[in-house]
Scaffold this active site. Sequence first.
Site, PDB file in Angstrom:
ATOM      1  N   ASP A  31      -6.232  39.991  95.010  1.00  0.00           N
ATOM      2  CA  ASP A  31      -7.147  39.932  96.145  1.00  0.00           C
ATOM      3  C   ASP A  31      -7.018  38.637  96.942  1.00  0.00           C
ATOM      4  O   ASP A  31      -7.169  38.631  98.156  1.00  0.00           O
ATOM      5  CB  ASP A  31      -8.593  40.097  95.659  1.00  0.00           C
ATOM      6  CG  ASP A  31      -8.884  41.518  95.202  1.00  0.00           C
ATOM      7  OD1 ASP A  31      -8.119  42.432  95.603  1.00  0.00           O
ATOM      8  OD2 ASP A  31      -9.841  41.721  94.435  1.00  0.00           O
ATOM      9  N   CYS A  32      -6.760  37.538  96.235  1.00  0.00           N
ATOM     10  CA  CYS A  32      -6.629  36.267  96.957  1.00  0.00           C
ATOM     11  C   CYS A  32      -5.195  35.948  97.362  1.00  0.00           C
ATOM     12  O   CYS A  32      -4.965  35.038  98.173  1.00  0.00           O
ATOM     13  CB  CYS A  32      -7.236  35.121  96.151  1.00  0.00           C
ATOM     14  SG  CYS A  32      -6.721  35.049  94.432  1.00  0.00           S
ATOM     15  N   TYR A  33      -4.240  36.672  96.807  1.00  0.00           N
ATOM     16  CA  TYR A  33      -2.830  36.507  97.176  1.00  0.00           C
ATOM     17  C   TYR A  33      -2.243  37.883  97.492  1.00  0.00           C
ATOM     18  O   TYR A  33      -1.547  38.485  96.671  1.00  0.00           O
ATOM     19  CB  TYR A  33      -2.050  35.840  96.042  1.00  0.00           C
ATOM     20  CG  TYR A  33      -2.490  34.420  95.750  1.00  0.00           C
ATOM     21  CD1 TYR A  33      -2.141  33.378  96.610  1.00  0.00           C
ATOM     22  CD2 TYR A  33      -3.250  34.125  94.626  1.00  0.00           C
ATOM     23  CE1 TYR A  33      -2.544  32.078  96.359  1.00  0.00           C
ATOM     24  CE2 TYR A  33      -3.661  32.827  94.360  1.00  0.00           C
ATOM     25  CZ  TYR A  33      -3.310  31.809  95.229  1.00  0.00           C
ATOM     26  OH  TYR A  33      -3.706  30.522  94.983  1.00  0.00           O
TER      27      TYR A  33
END
Length: 389
Positions: free
Chosen positions: A132-134
């Site tokens: 989700d963050c990458y």
Amino acid sequence: MRTIAEINEKISCQRAVVLTVEELKARVAEVGVTQVAQEVDVITTGTFEPMESSGAIINLGHTDPPIKIRRCWLDGVPAYSGFGAVDLYLGASCPVDAIDGEEVRERGGGHVIEDLIAGKAVQVRAQGQVTDCYPRATFETTIMRETINQFYLFNPRNLYQNFIVGVNGGDRPLFTYLGPLQPRLGNAVYSNPGAISPLLNDPDLQLIGIGTRIFLGGGIGYVAWEGTQHFPLQKRLANHTPIGPAATLALIGDAKQMDSRWVRGCYFKSYGPSLMLGVGVPLPVLSAEVVEHCAVQDKELVAPIVDFSIPRRVRPTFGLVSYAQLKSGRVTIEGRTVRVAPLASLFLSRQVALELKQWIEAGKFTLTEPVSQIPMERTFLPQDRWTEF
């Protein structure tokens, strides 16, 4: 006699008396240890030799959208990416990944490190772990020294305190980390530059410790820790110098400051890539004992002649030979005269010591007190446990 603080004060005023270790040895022969100890403030040592246990930490900087790199290649050389999202470790001895049908290139991490130091462009190809963050899955770009954040050498094992002489008593050529060894004792190769080598002039590591400032690849570096395979308990002569591989150091330094003259990728036929690296170490003259140790001559230093034709961890030897004999270009093994050559560049090793001397004389390089000594009681643990699957 004097302290590092006092020596640094003289360096800052450009009044320090600095000799390369070869100049020191010649001066001792003229006037003796006591007088030289009164005259000289700093002795510079140097080496330029293959150091395959080297590599670079590189931070690429974040992409948009961000990527968490889990596989990466720099000019076709795999880089380790199992820590920060865009942090990489490029090993000097890692070879290019061969693509199916492609001829293997004699190139590896050491060549990529050299290219980056020289200001050349390097291709990056990366695959990411999507989170989700990458969210990014792949990334390709071209980087240069100026377009990346951190770029520093962190070398787990450099500056061997002595090493071996390689020969081949077998019937076929062998391709080794010392280069080609010809059959039936056709040649001999040694890698340590002998009496000008840094750690042989401080045999008990009384001056060199964690935090010691050094010349590394044409820039300023530091001793970070003991090196891997550090073995200070090696047998030693009466002058305290070891008879074979002994102490090692882990080194660190900003590669953006370095010069590709002193950091060069190399390749050993049928063995693999490595890195030729220039390292210089200043030795402060704090007592006459420092000069006495640095006065050691090649005839007073020895290395073991090891037969690489026996494929075991502990190989048979043909005894010890002095560095004076090695540097003569011929050694005698079992009654035979064998040609011998150095793997280190003796000329460039001298140039490292000379350049470091010039830095100190110009007030550009001061000395540091070690924050801790290098352990001198380390044993060497082999893997003698065999597990059957």
